[in-house]
Design an enzyme around this catalytic site. Structure first.
Site, short mmCIF file in Angstrom:
data_model
loop_
_atom_site.label_atom_id
_atom_site.label_comp_id
_atom_site.label_asym_id
_atom_site.label_seq_id
_atom_site.Cartn_x
_atom_site.Cartn_y
_atom_site.Cartn_z
CB CYS A 86 -0.97 -0.06 1.18
SG CYS A 86 -2.40 1.00 0.96
CG HIS A 191 -3.21 -3.80 3.49
ND1 HIS A 191 -2.24 -3.18 4.25
CD2 HIS A 191 -3.85 -2.80 2.85
CE1 HIS A 191 -2.30 -1.87 4.08
NE2 HIS A 191 -3.27 -1.62 3.23
CD GLU A 193 -0.46 -5.92 5.95
OE1 GLU A 193 -0.22 -6.42 4.84
OE2 GLU A 193 -0.75 -4.71 6.09
#
Lengths: 215, 82
Positions: A86, A191, A193
């Site tokens: 990002c 994302h 994660e």
């Protein structure tokens, strides 16, 4: 396995990605403040999501002048693996480690939702990823842009890592993530994660982080 | 003392959704004679330099290294003595 996560003023996903890499992959995680330098060669350096320097001027534009980024550039040039998520992706393009730039989403809306990513089979990092991956995005400036020569080069070299199944933001060629020519620097708007823990209801990010941590 | 006045806009080849949205609003108001609209940013910098040309070359260097992303943006620079 050693991982270094760089924290800029305004980073807000540094602890998220660090925690996931430590708890799910057993990585030893060090955080580097943007003013500090490093000279060691960890297995992975992560530029996390967030709003470095408040996204003032342009997203990622201020971050590239930090000591930590000088270290990241020299680490990447030695072949070290870098993941930019990002805002991290925006920093990678601003610092010249990846080509192109990220523009305002075509809708001008901040978009926060799960999207399906299609791993590009010809890409070295994406090879081996299974099926479409459901990963969250959360960004206002995520429309990938590059001139036509650069796009052609990215496609020809197999540098497109992920495409959106349904383009949410107006990215050219539906690009959600690219890598450099050597394949050691990956930038992506979604994302991974945030899709590693069953509590979030999504696990597909684990495959991506695994692929990166693989020697 | 000099002042550098810098206008940064997206390149013509880059879609400007902000400009398009403002243009659409103008058209909704019946102002159809407005045919194009681009939104950019204006930056002003005061520079303490010995000469106009010193101020201009420093301003140009700052534009190209910091203020402008030349992948997507273009700029116009004017340096005046104040």
């Amino acid at each position: 396995m050693k991982v270094r996560v760089v924290t800029f003023p305004g980073s807000n996903c540094d602890k998220d990605v660090g925690t996931v890499l430590a708890s799910e992959f057993g990585a030893s995680v060090d955080y580097t403040w943007y003013k500090d330098s490093f000279t060691d060669l960890p297995d992975l350096v992560v530029l996390p999501g967030g709003f470095s320097f408040g996204d003032y001027l342009r997203c990622g534009a201020m971050a590239k002048f930090s000591n930590a980024m000088e270290s990241v550039v020299s680490y990447a040039k030695k072949g070290g693996k870098v993941l930019g998520v990002c805002n991290g992706f925006q920093i990678l393009t601003e610092s010249g480690l990846l080509p192109g730039a990220l523009l305002h989403n075509r809708t001008l809306k901040y978009i926060c939702k799960d999207v399906d990513l299609i791993p590009v089979a010809e890409n070295k990092i994406a090879k081996g990823l299974q099926g479409n991956l459901s990963i969250p995005i959360a960004h206002g400036e995520g429309a990938y842009f590059a001139d036509s020569d650069t796009l052609e080069r990215l496609e020809k070299n197999g540098q497109v890592v992920f495409r959106y199944k349904e383009n949410p933001n107006g990215s050219l060629h539906d690009i959600a993530g690219i890598c450099n020519e050597a394949g050691n620097v990956l930038g992506m708007m979604p994302h991974p994660e945030r899709a590693v823990n069953p509590y979030t209801g999504k696990m597909d990010g684990k495959q991506i982080l695994e692929a990166l941590l693989k020697k | 003392m000099f002042v550098a006045k810098i206008n940064v806009t997206l390149k013509e080849s880059v879609l400007d959704p902000q400009g398009q949205t403002v243009l659409r609003t103008l058209h909704d108001q019946g102002k159809n004679s407005v045919t194009d609209l681009r939104v950019g940013k204006y930056i002003e910098m005061k520079i303490d330099a010995n000469s106009q040309s010193d101020a201009e070359s420093l301003a140009k260097e700052i534009c190209e290294s910091v203020l402008v992303n030349q992948v997507i943006e273009t700029y116009r620079l004017v340096v005046e003595k104040v």
